[in-house]
Motif scaffolding. Structure first.
Motif, PDB file in Angstrom:
ATOM      1  N   TYR A 202      35.553  44.744  50.638  1.00 56.99           N
ATOM      2  CA  TYR A 202      35.833  43.997  49.409  1.00 56.99           C
ATOM      3  C   TYR A 202      35.790  44.850  48.147  1.00 56.99           C
ATOM      4  O   TYR A 202      36.665  44.708  47.287  1.00 56.99           O
TER       5      TYR A 202
ATOM      6  N   ARG B  53      43.287  46.553  43.991  1.00 55.61           N
ATOM      7  CA  ARG B  53      43.955  45.531  43.200  1.00 55.61           C
ATOM      8  C   ARG B  53      43.953  45.905  41.722  1.00 55.61           C
ATOM      9  O   ARG B  53      44.952  45.761  41.027  1.00 55.61           O
TER      10      ARG B  53
ATOM     11  N   PRO C 221      28.070  44.517  48.120  1.00 53.09           N
ATOM     12  CA  PRO C 221      27.050  43.990  49.038  1.00 53.09           C
ATOM     13  C   PRO C 221      25.611  44.336  48.641  1.00 53.09           C
ATOM     14  O   PRO C 221      24.675  43.785  49.204  1.00 53.09           O
TER      15      PRO C 221
ATOM     16  N   GLU D 254      32.760  33.435  48.974  1.00 49.61           N
ATOM     17  CA  GLU D 254      33.364  34.615  49.586  1.00 49.61           C
ATOM     18  C   GLU D 254      33.200  35.818  48.669  1.00 49.61           C
ATOM     19  O   GLU D 254      33.193  35.657  47.448  1.00 49.61           O
ATOM     20  N   PRO D 255      33.104  37.007  49.250  1.00 52.06           N
ATOM     21  CA  PRO D 255      32.971  38.192  48.384  1.00 52.06           C
ATOM     22  C   PRO D 255      34.156  38.355  47.423  1.00 52.06           C
ATOM     23  O   PRO D 255      34.001  38.884  46.328  1.00 52.06           O
ATOM     24  N   ASP D 256      35.329  37.884  47.861  1.00 55.98           N
ATOM     25  CA  ASP D 256      36.519  38.022  47.011  1.00 55.98           C
ATOM     26  C   ASP D 256      37.009  36.664  46.520  1.00 55.98           C
ATOM     27  O   ASP D 256      38.209  36.465  46.326  1.00 55.98           O
ATOM     28  N   ALA D 257      36.074  35.720  46.305  1.00 54.44           N
ATOM     29  CA  ALA D 257      36.467  34.377  45.875  1.00 54.44           C
ATOM     30  C   ALA D 257      37.298  34.418  44.599  1.00 54.44           C
ATOM     31  O   ALA D 257      38.224  33.634  44.425  1.00 54.44           O
ATOM     32  N   GLU D 258      36.958  35.322  43.701  1.00 52.73           N
ATOM     33  CA  GLU D 258      37.723  35.477  42.463  1.00 52.73           C
ATOM     34  C   GLU D 258      38.173  36.929  42.344  1.00 52.73           C
ATOM     35  O   GLU D 258      37.426  37.842  42.697  1.00 52.73           O
ATOM     36  N   ASP D 259      39.386  37.110  41.838  1.00 54.80           N
ATOM     37  CA  ASP D 259      39.869  38.472  41.605  1.00 54.80           C
ATOM     38  C   ASP D 259      38.963  39.188  40.603  1.00 54.80           C
ATOM     39  O   ASP D 259      38.641  40.357  40.766  1.00 54.80           O
TER      40      ASP D 259
ATOM     41  N   TYR E 296      46.003  39.677  51.032  1.00 53.25           N
ATOM     42  CA  TYR E 296      46.354  40.840  50.232  1.00 53.25           C
ATOM     43  C   TYR E 296      47.669  41.414  50.738  1.00 53.25           C
ATOM     44  O   TYR E 296      47.916  41.450  51.958  1.00 53.25           O
TER      45      TYR E 296
ATOM     46  N   TRP F 211      46.047  33.231  47.443  1.00 51.88           N
ATOM     47  CA  TRP F 211      45.431  32.284  48.353  1.00 51.88           C
ATOM     48  C   TRP F 211      46.544  31.610  49.173  1.00 51.88           C
ATOM     49  O   TRP F 211      47.622  31.315  48.664  1.00 51.88           O
TER      50      TRP F 211
ATOM     51  N   ALA G  52      31.454  40.898  45.473  1.00 51.55           N
ATOM     52  CA  ALA G  52      32.165  41.888  46.282  1.00 51.55           C
ATOM     53  C   ALA G  52      31.287  43.093  46.609  1.00 51.55           C
ATOM     54  O   ALA G  52      31.536  43.797  47.584  1.00 51.55           O
TER      55      ALA G  52
ATOM     56  N   LYS H 227      42.224  34.238  51.144  1.00 51.43           N
ATOM     57  CA  LYS H 227      42.873  35.108  50.159  1.00 51.43           C
ATOM     58  C   LYS H 227      43.529  36.257  50.910  1.00 51.43           C
ATOM     59  O   LYS H 227      42.849  37.053  51.567  1.00 51.43           O
TER      60      LYS H 227
END
Lengths: 115, 289
Positions: free
Chosen positions: A55, A62, B97, B124-129, A83, A71, B95, A81
């Motif tokens: 991540y 990104r 850990p 989620e670790p990538d719930a938001e950009d 990529y 999404w 994001a 989500k």
């Protein structure tokens, strides 16, 4: 003479350097979500990474504009989500792939001459 | 939405950013450029650029700045300005850990609540950009601070007169007070340190949604700090009351105040992150965009 630990550390540094290229390469084939990338890379033990690594890496790619996220509904469970490469990412992947090919062919020549 | 190059900015905003970068030490320039790209949207104005620059604080000489941050015997220290942006990036980064991040200001560590939420499967670790920047702050973010203020006001009104003229303040590990002061001062201080931060949260919410990631992140940081102050103070006041009425040390107060502050902040940030995730999903799943 490097001991096993030093050799492993060196290998780890190599892996860190190429895992970005590996992720871009996987995304070139199709969009994928984070844990899917971890599972796909697990098929290649030399490049296996953890969820804790993927991540921050995806966030970095990104922000660099090489990938974008969207999404999408999932056939099982909540939305995921995904990529995918951006046009900039595809250009960067081509350049990185060329650079990688040059480095590996040169290194292979050196190692063959030395052996 | 952040930018990937300063060329994405308007000409005047780009000029301001480039002029700023040209005055910074060379060894910091890449990091500062990355921070600007991360904090600005394509619609950022010249004023927005100046706001982000101002939030960085004094840049100064690169050598001196390096001395303000680092590690000593494995323990991190950071004496750079505790900006709102820094508060959020250290306390909510799902994001990343690592649960323990370098302390916001000083020596030691501070918990990355986002990493805890991700490990617990709550987000989620990538719930938001870009964490906490996708959706405007929820009005419900004021609830913990407001409840803390009401609790202090209500208990002071009902129980205040029954307390001794002098009450213990501050806490040692064994629950005994560090000092003894007037009841009136204890009440006024507790009300001030709850109502004041609550007003700050209200002001942040009233300021509007914010148009740039930096603005939204700064407001989230302000709400986080204010909420922690209000809820921690409320628990501290509760301890003052119980100790005054029971006459016995209350060793639970310190840990409880920390837990109350951390818990309320965690709730606000998790709620906000889920709102951001929902906003992204609505954007992506609702049709062509």
């Amino acid at each position: 003479m490097p001991n096993n630990r030093e050799t492993e550390a060196w290998g780890s540094q190599i892996r860190k350097g190429v895992v970005e290229l590996a992720v871009l390469g996987l995304l070139a084939a199709e969009p994928r979500y984070g844990s899917q990338l971890v599972d796909d890379l697990a098929h290649y033990p030399a490049l296996a990474i953890s969820a804790g690594t993927i991540y921050p890496l995806l966030s970095r790619l990104r922000k660099a504009g090489l990938i974008e996220s969207t999404w999408a509904e999932s056939p099982v469970g909540p939305p995921r989500k995904y990529y995918a490469l951006t046009p900039t990412g595809r250009t960067a992947l081509t350049a990185m792939t060329d650079a990688w090919a040059e480095v590996t062919s040169t290194l292979n020549r050196i190692l063959q001459e030395g052996s | 939405m952040s930018i990937t190059d300063l060329a994405d900015l308007s000409p005047s905003a780009r000029r301001t950013a480039e002029e700023f970068l040209s005055t910074t030490p060379a060894d910091l320039r890449d990091d500062l450029r990355a921070h600007l790209l991360d904090s600005l949207s394509p619609a950022a104005t010249d004023a927005d650029v100046r706001s982000v620059i101002a939030a960085l604080g004094p840049i100064g000489d690169g050598t001196a700045r390096r001395g303000l941050r680092g590690r000593l015997l494995g323990i991190p220290y950071d004496f750079t300005a505790p900006t709102w942006d820094k508060i959020i990036s250290r306390t909510w980064n799902p994001a990343d850990p690592r649960i323990w991040q370098p302390h916001l200001f000083g020596i030691g560590w501070t918990p990355n609540l986002g990493a805890i939420a991700a490990r617990l499967g709550l987000i989620e670790p990538d719930a938001e950009d870009d964490p906490l920047t996708t959706a405007p702050l929820s009005p419900a973010a004021i609830l913990p601070a407001a409840v803390a203020t009401m609790a202090v006001l209500g208990s002071a009104a009902v129980l205040g007169r029954s307390l001794p003229d002098r009450v213990g303040r501050g806490w040692r590990v064994d629950g005994t007070p560090k000092q003894v002061g007037s009841r009136a001062r204890a009440i006024a201080g507790s009300i001030g340190w709850t109502a004041g931060p609550t007003a700050a949260v209200a002001a942040a919410l009233a300021a509007g949604a914010g148009t740039t990631p930096a603005q939204r992140r700064n407001r989230a940081g302000a709400v986080v700090v204010a909420t922690a102050m209000a809820t921690g103070t409320a628990v501290d006041w509760l301890g003052v009351v119980i100790r005054a009425r029971s006459g016995r040390p209350q060793p639970w107060v310190g840990p409880a105040a920390i837990l109350a502050a951390a818990g309320s902040v965690f709730g606000i940030l998790l709620t906000q992150a889920r709102r951001g995730r929902r906003a992204e999903q609505d954007r992506d799943l609702s049709g062509p965009h």
